[in-house]
Scaffold this motif. Sequence first.
Motif, mmCIF file in Angstrom:
data_model
loop_
_atom_site.group_PDB
_atom_site.id
_atom_site.type_symbol
_atom_site.label_atom_id
_atom_site.label_comp_id
_atom_site.label_asym_id
_atom_site.label_seq_id
_atom_site.Cartn_x
_atom_site.Cartn_y
_atom_site.Cartn_z
ATOM 1 N N ASP A 59 0.836 -1.203 0.000
ATOM 2 C CA ASP A 59 0.000 0.000 0.000
ATOM 3 C C ASP A 59 0.873 1.255 0.000
ATOM 4 O OD1 ASP A 59 0.881 0.443 2.608
ATOM 5 O OD2 ASP A 59 -0.964 -0.265 3.547
ATOM 6 N N ASP A 60 0.246 2.423 0.108
ATOM 7 C CA ASP A 60 1.011 3.668 0.003
ATOM 8 C C ASP A 60 1.903 3.934 1.195
ATOM 9 O OD1 ASP A 60 -1.138 4.106 1.649
ATOM 10 O OD2 ASP A 60 -1.982 5.758 0.480
ATOM 11 N N ASP A 61 1.798 3.109 2.237
ATOM 12 C CA ASP A 61 2.723 3.179 3.369
ATOM 13 C C ASP A 61 3.807 2.108 3.281
ATOM 14 O OD1 ASP A 61 1.462 5.346 4.675
ATOM 15 O OD2 ASP A 61 -0.053 3.974 5.509
ATOM 16 N N GLY A 62 3.794 1.334 2.183
ATOM 17 C CA GLY A 62 4.794 0.278 2.024
ATOM 18 C C GLY A 62 4.470 -0.994 2.774
ATOM 19 N N LEU A 63 3.237 -1.129 3.261
ATOM 20 C CA LEU A 63 2.828 -2.318 4.005
ATOM 21 C C LEU A 63 2.133 -3.309 3.063
ATOM 22 C CD1 LEU A 63 1.367 -0.586 7.188
ATOM 23 C CD2 LEU A 63 3.671 -1.553 6.867
ATOM 24 N N GLY A 94 -3.955 -4.350 -10.824
ATOM 25 C CA GLY A 94 -4.596 -3.053 -10.682
ATOM 26 C C GLY A 94 -4.271 -2.468 -9.318
ATOM 27 N N LEU A 95 -3.744 -1.258 -9.289
ATOM 28 C CA LEU A 95 -3.242 -0.658 -8.050
ATOM 29 C C LEU A 95 -3.883 0.702 -7.793
ATOM 30 C CD1 LEU A 95 0.563 -1.361 -8.564
ATOM 31 C CD2 LEU A 95 -0.956 -2.565 -6.989
ATOM 32 N N PRO A 96 -4.311 0.984 -6.563
ATOM 33 C CA PRO A 96 -4.683 2.353 -6.208
ATOM 34 C C PRO A 96 -3.462 3.279 -6.293
ATOM 35 C CG PRO A 96 -5.526 0.768 -4.603
ATOM 36 C CD PRO A 96 -4.557 0.029 -5.480
ATOM 37 N N ASP A 97 -3.696 4.568 -6.350
ATOM 38 C CA ASP A 97 -2.596 5.529 -6.430
ATOM 39 C C ASP A 97 -1.634 5.346 -5.263
ATOM 40 O OD1 ASP A 97 -3.665 6.585 -8.705
ATOM 41 O OD2 ASP A 97 -4.655 8.273 -7.690
ATOM 42 N N ALA A 118 -5.811 0.067 -15.938
ATOM 43 C CA ALA A 118 -6.752 0.749 -15.033
ATOM 44 C C ALA A 118 -7.965 -0.121 -14.739
ATOM 45 C CB ALA A 118 -7.180 2.080 -15.648
ATOM 46 N N GLU A 119 -8.333 -0.970 -15.705
ATOM 47 C CA GLU A 119 -9.493 -1.836 -15.562
ATOM 48 C C GLU A 119 -9.092 -3.273 -15.877
ATOM 49 O OE1 GLU A 119 -12.385 -0.920 -14.451
ATOM 50 O OE2 GLU A 119 -11.995 1.242 -14.426
#
Length: 514
Positions: A59-63, A94-97, A118-119
């Motif tokens: 995730d965006d925290d690297g977890l 597919g990845l969130p920002d 994206a899809e």
Amino acid sequence: MIDLGADLAHWFDLDEEPYTVRFSRLFVRRGETGLTVHRAAYERSLADSVVVERLRVLDDDGLEAPVSTADPFRISFTGGAWLMVTPDDEIAVGLPDGWSVDHVPGPALGEASFIHPAEPPAGVIADLAEWLARCPAVDPRWRDVTRFAWWTLGVNTLVLDAPAGLNRAVVPSKIGYVGLWQWDAYFMAIGLRHGDPGLAREQLRIALAHPSTSGQLPDVVHEDGILASSDDLPPGDLENLRAMASPSLAHTAVPLTKPPLTALAVALMGDQSVVDEFLATMLAAQEWWYRDSAPAGRPAYLHPYSSGLDDSPIFDHEAILVSPDLSAYLVLADRLMAGWLRERGRDAEAERCTARADAELAALIESWNGEFFPSVGEAGDVVASEAIVSLMPLLADGLPPHLVDGIVAAIEDPTRFATAHPLPTVAVRDPDFSETRMWRGPVWVNTNWLVAQGLRRQGLIDKAERLERATLELVAAQGPNEYFRPDTGVKPPRATTVFGWSAALTVDLAVAHS
């Protein structure tokens, strides 16, 4: 709403049941850390097929984001990420920002290709929906296992390096079994006919496309060619073959094939054009068995590989066997082909098939030892082991009633074949019986299906249906595994999962019981 199999998510643990899609060589399982991506290849183990290991979505925290669900469509992660594979052997993530993928390349079979759309790929969605729409309608009791079995047949479909029309093979498993074994092709066709008769026919075409000049059909069709002789084996396999077989193997090539069940599969297709397409090949193969695979006068397996029951104890001391299952299959085939020949005005050929069937049936009847039909070695030595092959004469029309009763007595005897989950492939009382060793005791769906077919041919419909329901219940509880313990029903450690013919025949049985 498009059906993408969300209801089947409970089957997917990503351990025993991997994630994959139709026509893709890639399949995904849980690893010690994160996910592991494998590439399917002929005769290659799980350990030797890793292309990506320690695949983690961060995730965006690297977890690391844990897997939340897996189903036929995709693997989903907590937080909104997802992973799919494609028929082009890409790994789509597919990845969130702000999210990322961390992985280590595997040691085998080249680099993996990642894409980040994206899809979800529209082609994968459409193909999955189209395949699930073909699943035959069955009784609600069997709907869940039938849909999972149908999904299994779909994802086990691979494009082999072969001419168009002979390249969509439904392989036994993406775990090492990338090829089309001859009798697997017949069982696949029997299940596929209920939802995709064209693909079913294609399995027969692949299996029958490479007869020898003498009529012999090969054991396996795979991407590097065919396996039709001991000369086609790699050196290590050849040494194993020689070690377990008769001394003559040290000096001469041995033909390798599979049991002659072609006519049965063709008959069940229910299409006279299929008969017309394959009749000549079937007749030539039948001649081969009687002419070239009968060293002591009667048709015999020239090696365990040709029986399909590679490690059965009937072969422990002799590789060349006259076996009751082979006799029954040949009698059944000749009687079916005699009928087709008569319908086509070929009466002389029909009479030849009938006479040959009558003679082989008489020899089979003569081999009864008072309790069961034994196998007999090349020199005439009777094999003591009582195995599932002794039940297959039920498939032979014309078996005397007292011998039918004798086989049924074995099926219903708890010391022989009446286990908690029938039917073991070796009688429980046999000293070589094992609950876990492949063809030495475990239950296989294909042998259960064959025995049930035999019971039906003998008019024992209630007994056939009882065995068929027990088989359906076993697969519904455990999944379409390669084989099962006869006492507990669970998968032995070395059996693979999502196995092709177990899935195909489950579909066939579910349709029959709906």
